[in-house]
Scaffold this motif. Structure first.
Motif, mmCIF file in Angstrom:
data_model
loop_
_atom_site.group_PDB
_atom_site.id
_atom_site.type_symbol
_atom_site.label_atom_id
_atom_site.label_comp_id
_atom_site.label_asym_id
_atom_site.label_seq_id
_atom_site.Cartn_x
_atom_site.Cartn_y
_atom_site.Cartn_z
ATOM 1 N N LEU A 42 -40.684 -4.229 1.865
ATOM 2 C CA LEU A 42 -39.688 -3.318 1.293
ATOM 3 C C LEU A 42 -40.336 -2.416 0.242
ATOM 4 C CD1 LEU A 42 -36.395 -5.343 0.862
ATOM 5 C CD2 LEU A 42 -36.698 -3.133 1.955
ATOM 6 N N GLU A 43 -41.392 -2.941 -0.359
ATOM 7 C CA GLU A 43 -42.039 -2.141 -1.418
ATOM 8 C C GLU A 43 -42.634 -0.870 -0.849
ATOM 9 O OE1 GLU A 43 -43.028 -4.999 -0.395
ATOM 10 O OE2 GLU A 43 -45.153 -4.961 0.097
ATOM 11 N N TRP A 44 -42.946 -0.843 0.443
ATOM 12 C CA TRP A 44 -43.446 0.397 1.046
ATOM 13 C C TRP A 44 -42.397 1.503 0.865
ATOM 14 C CZ3 TRP A 44 -45.563 -1.179 6.578
ATOM 15 C CH2 TRP A 44 -46.705 -2.004 6.418
ATOM 16 N N ILE A 45 -41.166 1.109 1.210
ATOM 17 C CA ILE A 45 -40.093 2.107 1.123
ATOM 18 C C ILE A 45 -39.935 2.540 -0.329
ATOM 19 C CG2 ILE A 45 -37.670 2.590 1.535
ATOM 20 C CD1 ILE A 45 -37.649 0.615 3.758
ATOM 21 N N LYS A 46 -40.014 1.529 -1.195
ATOM 22 C CA LYS A 46 -39.832 1.857 -2.604
ATOM 23 C C LYS A 46 -40.891 2.853 -3.062
ATOM 24 C CE LYS A 46 -39.340 -0.241 -7.115
ATOM 25 N NZ LYS A 46 -39.351 -1.443 -7.917
ATOM 26 N N GLN A 47 -42.139 2.592 -2.639
ATOM 27 C CA GLN A 47 -43.226 3.482 -3.059
ATOM 28 C C GLN A 47 -42.997 4.913 -2.553
ATOM 29 O OE1 GLN A 47 -46.544 1.444 -1.401
ATOM 30 N NE2 GLN A 47 -46.548 -0.118 -3.002
ATOM 31 N N GLU A 48 -42.644 4.993 -1.297
ATOM 32 C CA GLU A 48 -42.465 6.338 -0.741
ATOM 33 C C GLU A 48 -41.268 7.035 -1.364
ATOM 34 O OE1 GLU A 48 -44.424 8.079 1.239
ATOM 35 O OE2 GLU A 48 -45.830 6.409 1.241
ATOM 36 N N TRP A 49 -40.220 6.248 -1.635
ATOM 37 C CA TRP A 49 -38.997 6.849 -2.138
ATOM 38 C C TRP A 49 -39.125 7.290 -3.594
ATOM 39 C CZ3 TRP A 49 -35.300 9.565 -0.701
ATOM 40 C CH2 TRP A 49 -34.054 9.633 -1.347
ATOM 41 N N ASN A 50 -39.998 6.659 -4.305
ATOM 42 C CA ASN A 50 -40.130 6.899 -5.731
ATOM 43 C C ASN A 50 -40.342 8.379 -6.067
ATOM 44 O OD1 ASN A 50 -39.892 5.659 -8.117
ATOM 45 N ND2 ASN A 50 -42.052 5.085 -8.296
ATOM 46 N N SER A 51 -41.255 8.987 -5.332
ATOM 47 C CA SER A 51 -41.553 10.384 -5.679
ATOM 48 C C SER A 51 -40.550 11.340 -5.058
ATOM 49 C CB SER A 51 -42.956 10.725 -5.216
ATOM 50 O OG SER A 51 -43.054 10.501 -3.820
ATOM 51 N N ARG A 52 -39.638 10.791 -4.236
ATOM 52 C CA ARG A 52 -38.732 11.698 -3.540
ATOM 53 C C ARG A 52 -37.289 11.568 -3.993
ATOM 54 N NH1 ARG A 52 -42.878 10.329 0.095
ATOM 55 N NH2 ARG A 52 -43.681 12.204 1.109
ATOM 56 N N LYS A 53 -37.000 10.515 -4.755
ATOM 57 C CA LYS A 53 -35.594 10.271 -5.051
ATOM 58 C C LYS A 53 -34.957 11.345 -5.904
ATOM 59 C CE LYS A 53 -36.476 7.203 -8.941
ATOM 60 N NZ LYS A 53 -37.445 6.133 -9.033
ATOM 61 N N ASP A 54 -35.785 12.153 -6.563
ATOM 62 C CA ASP A 54 -35.206 13.208 -7.398
ATOM 63 C C ASP A 54 -34.788 14.420 -6.614
ATOM 64 O OD1 ASP A 54 -37.579 12.390 -9.960
ATOM 65 O OD2 ASP A 54 -35.466 11.788 -9.739
ATOM 66 N N TRP A 55 -35.427 14.633 -5.504
ATOM 67 C CA TRP A 55 -35.103 15.901 -4.845
ATOM 68 C C TRP A 55 -34.638 15.763 -3.404
ATOM 69 C CZ3 TRP A 55 -38.438 17.895 -0.921
ATOM 70 C CH2 TRP A 55 -39.648 17.209 -0.754
ATOM 71 N N TRP A 56 -34.957 14.682 -2.746
ATOM 72 C CA TRP A 56 -34.479 14.537 -1.389
ATOM 73 C C TRP A 56 -32.954 14.553 -1.265
ATOM 74 C CZ3 TRP A 56 -36.534 11.847 3.442
ATOM 75 C CH2 TRP A 56 -37.812 12.340 3.776
ATOM 76 N N PRO A 57 -32.225 13.938 -2.183
ATOM 77 C CA PRO A 57 -30.759 13.975 -2.060
ATOM 78 C C PRO A 57 -30.220 15.389 -1.910
ATOM 79 C CG PRO A 57 -31.382 12.420 -3.746
ATOM 80 C CD PRO A 57 -32.652 13.078 -3.314
ATOM 81 N N ALA A 58 -30.675 16.286 -2.743
ATOM 82 C CA ALA A 58 -30.183 17.664 -2.657
ATOM 83 C C ALA A 58 -30.780 18.373 -1.452
ATOM 84 C CB ALA A 58 -30.542 18.424 -3.933
ATOM 85 N N PHE A 59 -31.981 18.018 -1.119
ATOM 86 C CA PHE A 59 -32.711 18.698 -0.047
ATOM 87 C C PHE A 59 -32.169 18.329 1.325
ATOM 88 C CE2 PHE A 59 -36.024 21.247 1.409
ATOM 89 C CZ PHE A 59 -36.878 20.611 2.294
ATOM 90 N N HIS A 60 -31.868 17.043 1.516
ATOM 91 C CA HIS A 60 -31.473 16.593 2.846
ATOM 92 C C HIS A 60 -30.052 16.072 2.929
ATOM 93 C CE1 HIS A 60 -35.308 16.937 4.812
ATOM 94 N NE2 HIS A 60 -35.917 16.167 3.940
#
Lengths: 574, 411
Positions: free
Chosen positions: B324-342
């Protein structure tokens, strides 16, 4: 000039040349046996040495040509120009007498003595050739030296240098870099005190002659005719006789690549007149074309302004006394007085009058126009009152169209001539090849655009803009009355506004910056700028020149006011 | 001084302005008209460095002629010939561009003739100064040789079908091959971008069975550091290796570099698929990285396949409860902008309207990464369940079941 020996009789060094080509002392009139040939032998011996060391004999045997001197070339140009002027209506006296004499005087004073002409022949030959009839009668105009070097084989000329005289050798050395004999010397020697001839100066000569005869042609007219092609200037050397070969440095002298500028031609004329030590020119009186009263009338017509304005221009002229013969007449020796540019002066007077009547502050003239329009509605008996707004619209439209046309014509101007030029015989074939390519390409693109025919030269006319009262569209304002903008006071019509604004409170010193005033369009009202540009277009000069003249006139007009108090106040206008 | 006076230079400057204005407004006849008057500046061409009259006349004249009389190649050719004689310094450049024009007009044979003639041009030291142009000329001539070879090859193939033979065509074909091969090989040795040339050369090599040379060429093109970084080089290499059944390992290593240079490349999907199949943990980890990186780019926003890849991998990870930490790692840098982006509400509506499958995949990802209460998931699942679509009900159940995951990855 080279002859610096002291006279045996009076010990002065003040030499002149007799008709026979001998030196004579101007102080005591002692004639010497020395001739010019002797004096400039130093020159020849040097060049002879040069020739031998350089071993230059590159001129092809087939390339026949005369020896000719630069001043001959200019003489030819002047002749052509004089003929053209005669065709335009100038009296023949100009060509046959006046211009001739001026030129001869110039040659004498500038001692065009780089040639070593055998004594007795030189000046005489020169004067023979000057008179137009001589030139006309001989289709093959002989060069000065041809006359001297008549060999057995007629027409067989100089290249092989079988002539015994040293003249041949001079020509050889210089012919490498120029077709003329003294082309290179023309650039080398720093002639201070001498006025070196140039293409613009030919126009100075012409204008000077026109002025002497008080002909009906201003300098701006003359220059305009040059640009329109009625007076030979650009590529006039094409008309040189076949045998007068032109190349190398000659091109720098005769091949012009820019249009003559008013100021340059004018200033050169002043120098020339002083150099030739000419006396006071014939008086410019009020019946002369160049008199401001007459020129103003012409320009008023051309600018489509009411004839009634002429009264006002005359009044201004009279008040500041610029209509007097002593002011207007050209006196070369008098270095202190400011010389008169008749066309600019007349235009400036009109501008001042417009300022007096309309103020031209981007405000008042429109108000005035509106009130004139109102009065026009009730105006049944008199002719229409002049409305500045209407005039502005008509003129702006025409001016824009003409300016656009002129800009395009300038862009489409063809400078090169059919005769291919080259700076040296080596590059001649390359130049010819290039010319061929240019001609081919011009044809190719010409066909594409359908514009193969060169634009026709417009007929020479002294007016550029034409307005006819017969036009029913009301676009001609000559007959309009100024009553709509004037008021009656004590039985006289005067201007309605009491104000005036000066273009500049202080005039510059011409000695330091060359001008009395400087013009920057952003600093002045748009209406004023418009009026300046109108005359700038008509006279083909920069608005700054007219502005400068306007400043000068205003300072004369309001002289008392200006020098009593430094600030300007509304003056009482008569 | 008299800055305002009209002289030759100023007059020609004005003329050039008029030409340029006319060209911008596509008034070709007017441009031609002013060009007629500009041309005499060729006689004053003493330029050495800056764009002088001869270059101006060449380039502008070409444009004007092109537009004015497109069909008249004779006119055009004669114009170009004159340009060639104008100056020796641009001779080869003009030849090259002339060939391009001919090619654009479908006149391949003429283009070939021109290039062939130009190749034999020699002019003292100009030959060395214009070396680059000469190489290009040779290269393009080689390219046209390849084109001829290709034509001849196709003819032979056609003949083959009907059992016909033609030795002369075959001979020609081999000749073309030889000429093409030499030129192409030479040009691709010079550092630069030679995509088309490389591909043609490789095609030749493959046909004649020289796979080793082909591989060598492609590797050089991709890996030689002297060459500018060129993603296509890696793509070509990958395609070649795939064609020849190379093991997955080599394919993956090539694509890894492509991923590094161009994370948004379309081959990333293939790459992800290969990585997922791998038994190695590291590779699968990389796969997740690759697919997330691809979806960072706007061009991938509506790529159903990409989303389904991501959704599948996430699902797998969740179900296996490992990494699960894989997802966490990848999501970490994206959680600020992916919500608005996608995952905005607007996009939810739009995706639902336009592409249900896209909405489905994205909803799964959103549900896991942003939780079941996020607007995207709520909207889509609501819409889907409203429509009584079975898979959406399943989706809803799945996300609800695994909602604690969201809490874990977002801490």
């Amino acid at each position: 000039e080279d002859y610096q020996e002291r006279c045996v009789q009076c010990s002065e060094v003040n030499w002149g040349l007799t008709d026979g080509g001998r030196f004579y002392c101007r102080t005591c009139h002692n004639v010497t046996e020395r001739t010019r040939e002797v004096v400039s032998s130093a020159v020849t011996s040097n060049t002879r040495i040069q020739t031998l060391s350089k071993g230059i004999r590159k001129q092809e045997k087939t390339d026949e040509g005369w020896e000719w001197y630069v001043c001959e070339g200019f003489q030819f140009v002047l002749k052509k120009q004089a003929e053209a002027l005669e065709a335009l209506g100038v009296c023949p006296q100009m060509k046959d007498e006046i211009l001739c004499n001026f030129w001869r005087s110039y040659l004498q004073k500038s001692q065009q003595a780089y040639c070593n002409r055998p004594a007795g022949e030189s000046i005489k030959v020169l004067s023979e050739c000057e008179s137009s009839t001589d030139m006309e009668s001989e289709p093959e105009r002989p060069s000065l030296l041809h006359l001297l070097s008549l060999s057995e084989s007629d027409g067989d000329l100089l290249t092989d240098c079988s002539l015994g005289s040293s003249t041949g050798k001079v020509s050889e050395s210089t012919s490498v870099c120029s077709g003329s004999v003294d082309g290179s010397l023309y650039f080398m020697k720093n002639q201070k005190g001498k006025l070196r001839m140039s293409m613009p100066m030919t126009l100075s000569f012409c204008y000077m002659a026109l002025l002497w005869l008080r002909e009906s042609m201003t300098l701006s007219d003359l220059l305009r005719f040059v640009v329109e092609g009625h007076i030979p200037y650009l590529n006039v050397f094409q008309c040189f006789p076949e045998k007068m070969k032109l190349y190398g440095l000659d091109l720098k002298i005769f091949c012009v690549e820019s249009w003559p500028v008013y100021e340059e031609v004018y200033d050169k004329m002043l120098h020339l007149a002083a150099f030739l030590e000419l006396p006071r020119f014939p008086d410019i009186t009020d019946s002369c074309f160049l008199h401001p009263d007459i020129l103003c009338m012409k320009y008023l017509m051309e600018a489509n302004l009411p004839d009634e304005l002429h009264n006002w221009t005359c009044r201004v002229v009279k008040k500041i006394r610029i209509g007097e013969a002593d002011f207007l007449t050209f006196v070369p020796e008098n270095k202190s007085t400011r010389k008169v540019k008749y066309d600019v002066l007349a235009a400036a007077v009109i501008v001042v009058v417009l300022k007096l009547l309309f103020l031209l502050d981007d405000h008042y003239e429109w108000l005035l126009s509106d009130s004139a329009e109102e009065r026009n509605k009730n105006n049944k008996e008199d002719g229409p009152y002049f409305e500045f707004k209407k005039w502005y619209k008509v003129i702006k439209k025409s001016l824009d169209a003409e300016q656009k046309k002129m800009d395009e014509e300038n862009a489409k101007y063809l400078w090169r001539c059919d005769k291919p030029l080259s700076y040296s015989t080596k590059k001649k074939s390359k130049a010819l090849k290039r010319r061929q390519i240019v001609v081919n390409l011009q044809n190719q693109f010409g066909k594409l655009s359908g514009s193969l025919q060169p634009a026709e030269k417009p007929n020479p006319s002294s007016f550029q803009l034409h307005w006819s009262e017969e036009n029913t569209d009301g676009s001609c304002f000559h007959g309009h009355s100024l009553k709509g903008i004037l008021q009656e006071k004590c039985g006289i019509l005067t201007v309605m506004n009491p104000d005036y604004w000066l273009c500049t409170v202080k005039l510059c010193s011409e000695k330091f910056c060359g001008h009395l005033a400087h013009y920057r369009d952003l600093d002045f009202p748009a209406s004023y700028d418009f009026v300046l540009r109108l005359f700038s277009f008509l006279l083909r000069i920069q608005p700054g020149y007219i502005h400068e003249e306007v400043c000068a006139i205003e300072h004369k007009l309001f002289n008392k006011k200006l020098y009593k108090k430094p600030k300007y106040n509304p003056g009482q206008r008569k | 001084s008299h800055k305002h006076k009209l002289d030759f230079r100023k007059s020609k400057e004005m003329c050039l302005n008029y030409i340029q204005d006319a060209m911008l407004q596509k008034q070709w006849n007017r441009a031609a008209e002013f060009m007629t008057f500009y041309i005499e500046s060729l006689e004053k061409d003493f330029s050495t460095e800056y764009t002088g009259p001869s270059e101006i006349v060449w380039r502008i004249g070409t444009e004007i002629l092109w537009h004015c009389s497109r069909s008249n190649m004779k006119e055009f050719n004669s114009f170009i010939e004159q340009m060639k004689t104008l100056g020796v310094k641009k001779y080869l450049k003009i030849c090259l561009e002339h060939a391009f024009h001919l090619l654009c007009n479908g006149r391949t044979d003429e283009a070939y003739q021109n290039l062939f003639l130009a190749e034999s041009w020699r002019f003292g030291e100009q030959t060395t100064t214009q070396d680059k142009e000469m190489k290009l000329i040779q290269a393009y001539r080689g390219l046209l040789d390849y084109y001829n070879w290709s034509k001849q090859k196709n003819i032979l193939l056609e003949y083959d079908k009907v059992g016909f033979e033609d030795l002369s065509v075959e001979q020609e074909m081999h000749n073309s091959f030889r000429k093409a091969a030499v030129s192409l090989k030479e040009i691709i040795q010079i550092p630069g971008v030679w995509d088309l040339f490389v591909q043609c050369y490789v095609d030749l090599l493959e046909f004649y069975g020289d796979h080793e040379e082909a591989r060598q060429v492609l590797s050089e093109y991709a890996y030689n550091s002297k060459f500018p970084a060129n993603p296509n080089a890696h793509v070509y290499l990958y395609q070649f290796l795939k064609r020849h059944g190379e093991p997955k390992k080599s394919l993956i290593s090539v694509l890894k570099i492509l991923h590094d240079i161009v994370p948004s490349h379309e081959l990333m999907i293939d790459f992800h698929a290969m990585l997922q199949k791998s038994k190695k943990r590291k590779k699968r980890r990389l796969g997740l990285e690759v697919i997330f990186a691809a979806l960072d780019y706007a061009g991938w926003k509506e790529n159903v396949k990409a989303w389904s890849c991501l959704a599948r991998q996430i699902k797998q990870i969740i179900i296996s409860e490992k990494h699960l930490e894989w997802i966490k790692q990848e999501w970490n840098s994206r959680k600020d902008w992916w919500p608005a982006f996608h995952f905005s509400r607007y996009l939810a509506k739009r995706n639902w309207q336009e592409n249900e499958s896209l909405a489905y995949e994205k909803a799964l990802v959103a549900g896991i990464l942003l939780g079941k209460d996020c607007k995207y998931f709520k909207y889509i699942s609501h819409q889907g369940c409203k429509d009584q679509k079975k898979k959406f009900r399943t989706l809803k159940k799945f996300v609800n079941k695994h909602s604690p995951v969201y809490l874990r990855i977002s801490e």
